[in-house]
Design an enzyme around this catalytic site. Structure first.
Site, mmCIF file in Angstrom:
data_model
loop_
_atom_site.group_PDB
_atom_site.id
_atom_site.type_symbol
_atom_site.label_atom_id
_atom_site.label_comp_id
_atom_site.label_asym_id
_atom_site.label_seq_id
_atom_site.Cartn_x
_atom_site.Cartn_y
_atom_site.Cartn_z
ATOM 1 N N GLY A 12 0.616 -1.313 -0.077
ATOM 2 C CA GLY A 12 -0.005 -0.110 -0.132
ATOM 3 C C GLY A 12 1.072 1.300 0.001
ATOM 4 O O GLY A 12 0.648 2.041 0.401
ATOM 5 N N ASN A 14 1.033 3.500 -2.387
ATOM 6 C CA ASN A 14 0.100 4.802 -2.538
ATOM 7 C C ASN A 14 -0.880 5.156 -1.847
ATOM 8 O O ASN A 14 -1.137 6.180 -0.987
ATOM 9 C CB ASN A 14 -0.764 4.346 -4.328
ATOM 10 C CG ASN A 14 0.414 4.730 -5.173
ATOM 11 O OD1 ASN A 14 0.639 5.842 -5.405
ATOM 12 N ND2 ASN A 14 0.568 3.878 -6.402
ATOM 13 N N MET A 90 -5.312 -5.825 -5.738
ATOM 14 C CA MET A 90 -5.471 -6.711 -7.173
ATOM 15 C C MET A 90 -6.577 -7.531 -7.197
ATOM 16 O O MET A 90 -6.569 -8.946 -6.760
ATOM 17 C CB MET A 90 -4.264 -7.724 -6.660
ATOM 18 C CG MET A 90 -2.917 -6.298 -6.275
ATOM 19 S SD MET A 90 -2.295 -5.528 -7.948
ATOM 20 C CE MET A 90 -2.497 -6.798 -8.929
ATOM 21 N N ILE A 92 -10.109 -7.586 -9.898
ATOM 22 C CA ILE A 92 -11.503 -7.177 -11.260
ATOM 23 C C ILE A 92 -12.786 -6.789 -10.875
ATOM 24 O O ILE A 92 -13.109 -7.976 -9.780
ATOM 25 C CB ILE A 92 -11.199 -7.570 -12.419
ATOM 26 C CG1 ILE A 92 -9.732 -8.391 -12.180
ATOM 27 C CG2 ILE A 92 -12.164 -7.819 -13.369
ATOM 28 C CD1 ILE A 92 -9.639 -9.021 -13.709
ATOM 29 N N LEU A 93 -13.331 -6.428 -10.791
ATOM 30 C CA LEU A 93 -14.278 -5.854 -9.844
ATOM 31 C C LEU A 93 -15.469 -5.759 -10.682
ATOM 32 O O LEU A 93 -15.224 -5.593 -11.987
ATOM 33 C CB LEU A 93 -14.583 -4.656 -9.017
ATOM 34 C CG LEU A 93 -13.623 -3.743 -7.720
ATOM 35 C CD1 LEU A 93 -12.984 -2.736 -7.545
ATOM 36 C CD2 LEU A 93 -13.701 -4.740 -6.758
ATOM 37 N N HIS A 109 -3.215 2.961 -12.555
ATOM 38 C CA HIS A 109 -2.766 2.360 -13.834
ATOM 39 C C HIS A 109 -1.339 2.694 -13.979
ATOM 40 O O HIS A 109 -1.613 4.016 -14.452
ATOM 41 C CB HIS A 109 -3.721 2.173 -14.925
ATOM 42 C CG HIS A 109 -3.467 1.296 -15.942
ATOM 43 N ND1 HIS A 109 -3.399 -0.253 -15.060
ATOM 44 C CD2 HIS A 109 -2.930 1.378 -16.424
ATOM 45 C CE1 HIS A 109 -3.149 -1.332 -15.956
ATOM 46 N NE2 HIS A 109 -2.455 -0.034 -17.389
ATOM 47 N N THR A 141 -14.345 1.880 -14.105
ATOM 48 C CA THR A 141 -15.523 1.679 -15.217
ATOM 49 C C THR A 141 -15.960 0.494 -15.078
ATOM 50 O O THR A 141 -14.396 -0.290 -14.812
ATOM 51 C CB THR A 141 -16.039 2.745 -16.380
ATOM 52 O OG1 THR A 141 -15.304 1.922 -17.090
ATOM 53 C CG2 THR A 141 -16.269 3.757 -15.830
#
Length: 209
Positions: A12, A14, A90, A92-93, A109, A141
Site C-alpha cells: 500500500g 500509494n 489486485m 477485478i471488480l 494504473h 468503470t
C-alpha cells in the site's frame, strides 16, 4: 468532511502517500478505513499505526467474485464512504460493484491510458519502443483499465531502462498525482462530463515530465 476508504492487497505505498498528504495538507477529509482482501497485506500495519481502522475481507473465503464484492461493498458502506480508492488492490471488480460507486471510485494504473492496459505495463512499453511512459489516475468503470482520466504523469524512457527501473521512476510520480487527485475530489473540484474530467473549468489530464 468527506470519508475515504482505501482498498489494498499488499504494502500500500500509494495508500501511505495519500494518508501522509491528507495529514500534512489538512484535507477536509477523513481516511475512514483501509480494507484488504489479504490478511497479510503489509499496508494494514501502517494504517493501524496511523490510528486508521482496518478490516480484512478475504477474497479466498468466497466462492465467486459476486459474493466477495457483495461482502466488500457492505464493509465499505459501513464506513459511509464518499470515495473508494484502489491502491494496489489486485482484484477485478464486478460491474454491479463499480456501478454502486459510479464516479466515486478511483484507481491508478501504471501506464498512459488508454495504452498498455492489464499487467506488465512497463515491459509492454519497452517492447513497444515508446519514448515516454507514465501513470494514470482515473475513475473506475466496468471496462478494465478504462474510465474518465483525472490526472497523468510521464517519465522519459532511456536506453538503459528496464522493467524494474521504470517501475521505480513511476512510483515517485504515482505518489505525487494520486494524492493530488484524491484531494481534488474531496475539495469538490472534479466534474465528470462524458469521458472527461474537468477541474475548475479545465481538463485535468495533465502530463508533466
Amino acid at each position: 468532511m468527506k470519508k475515504i476508504v482505501i482498498l489494498i492487497s499488499g504494502r500500500g505505498s500509494n495508500m501511505q502517500a495519500i494518508v501522509q498528504a491528507s495529514q500534512s495538507q489538512q484535507w477536509p477529509a477523513q481516511i475512514a478505513a483501509v480494507i484488504s482482501n489479504k490478511p497479510d497485506a503489509a499496508g494494514l500495519a501502517y494504517a493501524a499505526s496511523q490510528g486508521i481502522p482496518t478490516m480484512v475481507v478475504e477474497s479466498k473465503a468466497f466462492q465467486n467474485r459476486e459474493s466477495f464484492d457483495t461482502a466488500l461493498q457492505q464493509a465499505i458502506d459501513s464506513f459511509q464512504a464518499d470515495l473508494v480508492v484502489l491502491a494496489g488492490f489486485m482484484r477485478i471488480l464486478t460491474p454491479q460493484f463499480v456501478q454502486h460507486y459510479e464516479n466515486r471510485i478511483m484507481n491508478i494504473h501504471p501506464s498512459l491510458l488508454p495504452s498498455f492496459v492489464g499487467l506488465h505495463t512497463h515491459q509492454q512499453a519497452l517492447d513497444a519502443g515508446v519514448k515516454f511512459h507514465g501513470a494514470t489516475v482515473h475513475f473506475v468503470t466496468a471496462e478494465l483499465d478504462h474510465g474518465p482520466i483525472i490526472d497523468q504523469a510521464c517519465v522519459r524512457i532511456e536506453h538503459a531502462d528496464t522493467e524494474e527501473s521504470l517501475a521505480q521512476k513511476l512510483l515517485v510520480k504515482e505518489h505525487q498525482i494520486y494524492p493530488r487527485a484524491v484531494r481534488l475530489f474531496v475539495e469538490g473540484k472534479l466534474v465528470v462530463e462524458g469521458n472527461r474530467v474537468i477541474v475548475n473549468g479545465s481538463e485535468a489530464d495533465s502530463c508533466a515530465i
